[in-house]
Design an enzyme around this catalytic site. Structure first.
Site, mmCIF file in Angstrom:
data_model
loop_
_atom_site.group_PDB
_atom_site.id
_atom_site.type_symbol
_atom_site.label_atom_id
_atom_site.label_comp_id
_atom_site.label_asym_id
_atom_site.label_seq_id
_atom_site.Cartn_x
_atom_site.Cartn_y
_atom_site.Cartn_z
ATOM 1 C CB SER A 56 -13.254 -11.872 -7.806
ATOM 2 O OG SER A 56 -13.331 -11.555 -9.007
ATOM 3 C CG ASP A 89 -27.211 -18.396 -18.517
ATOM 4 O OD1 ASP A 89 -26.424 -17.601 -19.121
ATOM 5 O OD2 ASP A 89 -27.964 -18.997 -19.120
ATOM 6 C CG ASP A 100 -30.227 -17.689 -22.035
ATOM 7 O OD1 ASP A 100 -29.321 -18.154 -21.350
ATOM 8 O OD2 ASP A 100 -31.268 -17.263 -21.659
#
Length: 798
Positions: free
Chosen positions: A277, A349, A352
């Site tokens: 985006s 992140d 995991d």
């Protein structure tokens, strides 16, 4: 004989009536569907339909007025929070009920219930990812806060008030085609929708592919091809921003080995690149009007009914306009009397994977720090249309659910037991962030609101009427040791578990930077001076272009913002094509030489009708694959990013390279060009114009061609600001000038109605395709409006 014949005819007639009035396998009841009064024909909407109404809704506390403008955008005025969200739910259901139903079923892993066994693997993966578990946890947090409790309860009430008065003839067409009926709405469905979006925006972590790559190549080569920060990055938070001293000490990596070993053949999973985006905001010092301008175009899947629903909501303390999500209350991206905001995906992140060591012979336990620990088990019942119900036992560890194992392999055949640790599993309340943003009156009150937004991580752009611009890399993040979660972790050691959470006020942010603007396009969030370690799936091409253009602007207008959102200039082409042409042997003749000559004069725009853009894209595709196809049997979608390839190609052109693939550029260019010419020859049969080759499509959620649109005449690609790809692109373009009088524009690829038989189903699509905008009618907060654009008035009372 006559009696026997009459009996046969009677039996046949009864059988035919039964067959036509009941579903057969996956087919709906054909008779009911074709009923000229109540069946599919009843869904056809007259072009002159009057949407004005006087509704009696006993659930309301006070009268509510809805003005609908000529684009069928509702401007809703209510005198309390309950009634405003009740009416938003009622309107969402009126125009998007089937879409809301299907998207929340998809989130929960319940598609099998209505389409049968073909959705089984999808549903099972949703359950094993812990989607319902995550929604249940967040629902507790939402219902514990009195503000969001009112939002959700009232919103569900409004939806159910609409559903309760439906008869079969009133059902959205898709219910009739698929042969099922609406079910009552509950608050968990809204929580599921928000998790559905979180999954879409955090759904492709790099743990699994990076683990494969770590087994495939040396540490030096891994860093060369897949650096954590790309050289020359234009980070979301501008270089030079001073970050506050961290309140937490960054942990050190444990001394023992944290990463399990895998065989190379364990991995063949693929990913998609080029998604993301854009958002940016300019301070008044860089605009023609002297007012701050905010722009946002989130890139998501393109489908009909449209993802977004445009709405204005007016209640005490709130007058907000923007894009709402059918299935959830409030305005997600938009503006109010004082502030405006927009989102891009942050890509840090927050998911995991942990390799779990099972106890041999005991399916109920796993090893942790040398001890046997019991799973928490959750039964997931998957109801399958026209088939047996399936019950899956999902095992939960201290990290999260075991998503993949021998019973349910990861994509590509990975059979190892992997547990997913995901921030969205936590009991978060993003709806409170929406509630507070919608009512924010200043930068400080807006920040107070976004600090409730924990997952998915988002780059949140801000502009207000005082001229302030700001950007936050917002979400709840973990204080990780360097490398933690970058690869699959050893789940048998608790030292790999997530530690402390970083205080969210220490998230990267900037207010009124010296450069006069802020911008994000899914690039790396900060430079290396940010005190906490993180990794993520960042891209840079669009960010380089946006920053290049904004840096050069001095007196920017709204039209300049339109042009930038629709910009098709390819930074990738501008940097690679000269190298490709320079190293291409000069021995091509005929039409091939003509193509080469045209490429030399090309302006690097992936414009709608550009044939040169098509030729470049095909050649680049062939070259890119030629470069990386021999790199340790790495699957194609794990190849280094195009921008990293671009940098390595530039290095090879001017100096000695460490990569054997790039030692003989003239050979590489000749082979890839000849291969490209074969593909160009095939494409030429249908036309080489770029829009024809890339085929941007907006398809109905059922993929029915009659309800879908393809071959849209729009330029761009994932490497341009206008990232319109095949079925992915700008889902809502918005430009807001925060002056004395707010001036706002927006468009999305679809229309307000979810009914394929309505003229409002896809009436915005031509504007979106052509790069045009609708002016957004932002009404002042009050019970009386006399705007010529208002077409229908809907009143509701007890």
């Amino acid at each position: 004989m006559r009696i026997a014949l009459a009996i046969i005819v009677l039996i046949a007639t009864c059988g035919l009536v039964y067959l036509l009035d009941n579903p057969i396998g996956d087919l709906p009841a054909i008779g009911r569907l074709l009923d000229p009064v109540n069946g599919c024909w009843a869904s056809a909407e007259p072009t002159n339909k009057n949407f004005a109404a006087d509704l009696k809704l006993p659930q309301l506390k006070q009268p509510v007025t809805v003005w609908m403008d000529e684009r069928l955008v509702p401007h809703v005025h209510a005198d309390n929070d309950h009634d405003i969200y009740f009416m938003e739910g009622y309107l969402h259901a009126t125009f998007r009920l089937w879409q809301m139903d299907m998207e929340t079923r998809a989130a929960a892993g319940r598609i099998c219930e209505v389409v049968g066994k073909k959705a089984f693997d999808y549903d099972r993966e949703q359950r094993r990812k812990g989607m319902v578990y995550a929604a249940e946890n967040s629902l507790k947090a939402m219902e514990a806060d009195p503000r969001t409790k009112v939002m959700m309860d009232a919103y569900s009430e409004g939806i159910n008030a609409y559903i309760a008065q439906l008869k079969y003839r009133d059902y959205p067409l898709e219910y009739k085609l698929m042969g099922f009926a609406p079910e009552p709405w509950t608050n968990i469905k809204s929580a599921l929708l928000l998790k559905y979006m979180a999954d879409d925006l955090t759904g492709s972590p790099n743990d699994i592919p990076l683990t494969y790559l770590r087994e495939t190549m040396s540490a030096e080569m891994l860093e060369l091809l897949y650096p954590e920060r790309l050289a020359g990055s234009s980070p979301v938070i501008p270089v030079g921003t001073t970050f506050e001293k961290p309140s937490l000490t960054v942990p050190k990596a444990p001394a023992d080995t944290m990463y399990p070993r895998f065989k190379r053949e364990d991995f063949t999973e693929e990913r998609e690149d080029g998604i993301g985006s854009n958002n940016w905001a300019l301070s008044g010092s860089k605009t023609q009007s002297g007012a701050a301008i905010l722009c946002n175009d989130p890139h998501l899947g393109l489908h009909l009914p449209s993802l977004w629903y445009e709405v204005q909501l007016q209640a005490p303390g709130m007058n907000v306009y923007g894009a709402s999500l059918p299935g959830a209350p409030g305005v997600i991206i938009g503006f109010n009397d004082s502030v405006s905001w927009g989102f891009t995906n942050n890509y840090r992140d927050v998911k995991d994977y942990y390799l779990i060591k099972k106890v041999d012979g005991d399916g109920g336990k796993y090893w942790l720090d040398g001890k046997q620990v019991s799973y928490q088990q959750r039964l997931e019942t998957i109801v399958i249309k026209n088939d047996l119900t399936f019950v899956d036992t999902v095992k939960y560890t201290i990290y999260g659910p075991i998503t993949y194992d021998q019973q349910f392999e990861a994509e590509g055949g990975l059979e190892k037991p992997l547990a997913m640790c995901w921030m969205a599993h936590k009991g978060t309340n993003e709806l409170l962030a929406v509630y507070m943003m919608n009512r924010a009156t200043s930068y400080d009150t807006w920040v107070d609101g976004i600090l409730n937004f924990q997952c998915p991580g988002q780059n949140m752009a801000f502009a207000d009427r005082k001229g302030n611009v700001a950007l936050w890399g917002q979400g709840q993040f973990v204080n990780k040791w360097q490398g933690q979660g970058k690869y699959i972790m050893d789940g048998s050691k608790s030292s790999t578990k997530w530690g402390e959470l970083i205080p969210m006020r220490e998230n990267p942010h900037v207010l009124n930077p010296a450069q006069g603007f802020i911008a994000s396009a899914n690039q790396c969030v900060t430079d290396a001076t940010y005190p906490y370690w993180y990794d993520g799936d960042f891209v840079e091409l669009r960010a380089w272009r946006v920053n290049q253009v904004l840096t050069g602007m001095q007196k920017a207008s709204i039209n300049d913002m339109f042009a930038l959102q629709n910009d098709t200039y390819s930074i990738l082409a501008a940097n690679t094509l000269p190298i490709m042409l320079k190293n291409l042997p000069d021995d091509f003749k005929g039409y091939e030489k003509t193509y080469i000559d045209n490429l030399k004069k090309w302006n690097y725009q992936l414009a709608v009708d550009s044939k040169e853009g098509t030729i470049f894209q095909i050649w680049w595709y062939c070259l890119y694959n030629k470069i990386w196809e021999g790199i340790g049997n790495v699957p194609s979608q794990f190849y280094p990013l195009p921008e990293r390839t671009m940098q390595l190609l530039a290095q090879a052109d001017t100096s000695k390279t460490k990569l054997p693939q790039l030692e003989h550029l003239n050979v590489l260019m000749k082979l890839s060009f000849k291969q490209a010419m074969d593909s160009v020859a095939k494409a030429e049969k249908h036309g080489l114009e770029w829009y024809k080759v890339k085929n941007t499509s907006v398809k109905h959620l059922t993929n029915l061609p009659a309800f879908s649109y393809d071959q849209l005449k729009i330029g761009g690609w994932g490497n341009t600001v206008n990232a319109a790809k095949g079925n992915h692109g700008p889902s809502w373009r918005m430009v807001v000038q925060m002056g004395k009088e707010i001036e706002a524009y927006g468009v999305y690829p679809g229309g307000q109605s979810g009914n394929p038989g309505s003229k409002y189903y896809a009436d915005f699509l031509p504007f979106w395709t052509e790069g045009k905008y609708n002016k957004l009618l932002f009404l002042p907060n009050g019970p009386k409006q006399n705007d010529s654009h208002l077409k229908y008035t809907l009143t509701a009372h007890q």
